[in-house]
Design an enzyme around this catalytic site. Structure first.
Site, PDB file in Angstrom:
ATOM      1  N   LYS A 147       0.851  -1.188   0.000  1.00  0.00           N
ATOM      2  CA  LYS A 147       0.000   0.000   0.000  1.00  0.00           C
ATOM      3  C   LYS A 147       0.884   1.235   0.000  1.00  0.00           C
ATOM      4  O   LYS A 147       1.843   1.323   0.764  1.00  0.00           O
ATOM      5  CB  LYS A 147      -0.934   0.028   1.216  1.00  0.00           C
ATOM      6  CG  LYS A 147      -1.887   1.246   1.216  1.00  0.00           C
ATOM      7  CD  LYS A 147      -2.985   1.093   2.239  1.00  0.00           C
ATOM      8  CE  LYS A 147      -2.529   1.402   3.643  1.00  0.00           C
ATOM      9  NZ  LYS A 147      -2.089   2.816   3.824  1.00  0.00           N
ATOM     10  N   GLU A 189      -9.488   7.512   3.588  1.00  0.00           N
ATOM     11  CA  GLU A 189      -9.437   7.687   5.033  1.00  0.00           C
ATOM     12  C   GLU A 189      -9.978   9.046   5.462  1.00  0.00           C
ATOM     13  O   GLU A 189      -9.620  10.073   4.905  1.00  0.00           O
ATOM     14  CB  GLU A 189      -8.003   7.528   5.556  1.00  0.00           C
ATOM     15  CG  GLU A 189      -7.906   7.671   7.075  1.00  0.00           C
ATOM     16  CD  GLU A 189      -6.595   7.205   7.663  1.00  0.00           C
ATOM     17  OE1 GLU A 189      -6.414   7.364   8.884  1.00  0.00           O
ATOM     18  OE2 GLU A 189      -5.749   6.686   6.906  1.00  0.00           O
TER      19      GLU A 189
END
Length: 265
Positions: free
Chosen positions: A113, A183
């Site tokens: 990631k 997020e």
């Protein structure tokens, strides 16, 4: 059960099925999370705080992430294992980025990631994918950019900001990421982006309409108690369990109840 892969994750988006993502930092936790049916096990750089006691995620290095990646990968059979690449592990130059990410694959990860968005990061992602390393992107609040963002602030609060994140997500998709974490954005922003890109979105405080949800396992288990994000749900109380067990053991040792006759040779 069949191993979770890039293709199976993409297929879940197409079929409208949601999937789960949880962090793990050690062999046994990874083993149990995998057995529970979690689809992606993430060695999150959140371990800097919840496992190593650092102040923020920027404190952890690539060598430390390698140790945890190796441990977690040994415990997982079905789930896809993804390593969160730490601060400065892919930021300096592309050859270093490929080397650091490739090392995680050698240690057992199935992908990595990468946080943030820039022309350079897009190029890093393209080169990683060309090298054979699957990549998940990460937009919205990006903890590694905490100092430039100016704190733990919700992103994408206006239509203009949501459009900007969507544009970034589309460019990440074009660069080759197979999913993207969103997020700390409003639910409306998470929904808007999810409906307008063809790769899966993974919500980390981005609402109910993303294709997947991710939580830090120590938050979910109720083990880490220094703080709890608004978007985290506590499914257990491991803090109390650990305290109770340790206190009982301490008392039994001091009173002579442990070990018993059954526990000696």
């Amino acid at each position: 059960m069949a191993k979770v892969t890039v293709n199976s994750i993409k297929n879940l988006k197409q079929s409208g099925e949601k999937f789960s993502v949880l962090t793990a930092y050690d062999y046994s936790t990874a083993k149990y999370i995998d057995e529970a049916g979690t689809d992606i096990v993430l060695i999150g750089d959140s371990l800097a705080m919840v496992a190593l006691g650092y102040e923020n995620t920027n404190s952890i290095g690539v060598d430390e992430m390698a140790i945890f990646t190796k441990a977690v990968a040994k415990g997982v059979k079905r789930a896809m294992v993804i390593t969160d690449m730490p601060f400065l592990s892919y930021h300096t130059d592309i050859p270093t980025a490929i080397k650091n990410c490739g090392n995680m694959i050698k240690l057992g990860a199935n992908g990595v990631k990468i946080e943030g968005f820039s022309d350079y990061i897009l190029e890093v992602i393209k080169r990683l994918v060309e090298t054979g390393i699957p990549v998940i992107g990460h937009l919205g609040f990006t903890p590694q950019f905490l100092n430039t963002i100016g704190g733990y602030k919700i992103q994408g609060k206006t239509q203009e900001a949501a459009e900007e994140i969507l544009a970034q997500a589309k460019k990440l998709e074009q660069a080759g990421v197979f999913a993207v974490v969103l997020e700390m954005v409003p639910e409306s922003c998470g929904k808007y982006i999810t409906e307008n890109i063809s790769i899966p979105t993974i919500s980390c405080g981005a609402g109910r309409f993303c294709d997947a949800q991710v939580l830090v396992s120590d938050d979910l288990f109720g083990k880490f108690s220094d703080f709890t994000p608004k978007f985290a749900r506590k499914y257990g109380d491991m803090k109390s369990l650990i305290l109770d067990c340790a206190k009982q053991y301490n008392e039994d040792v001091k009173s002579g109840k442990f070990p018993s006759e059954k526990e000696v040779f």
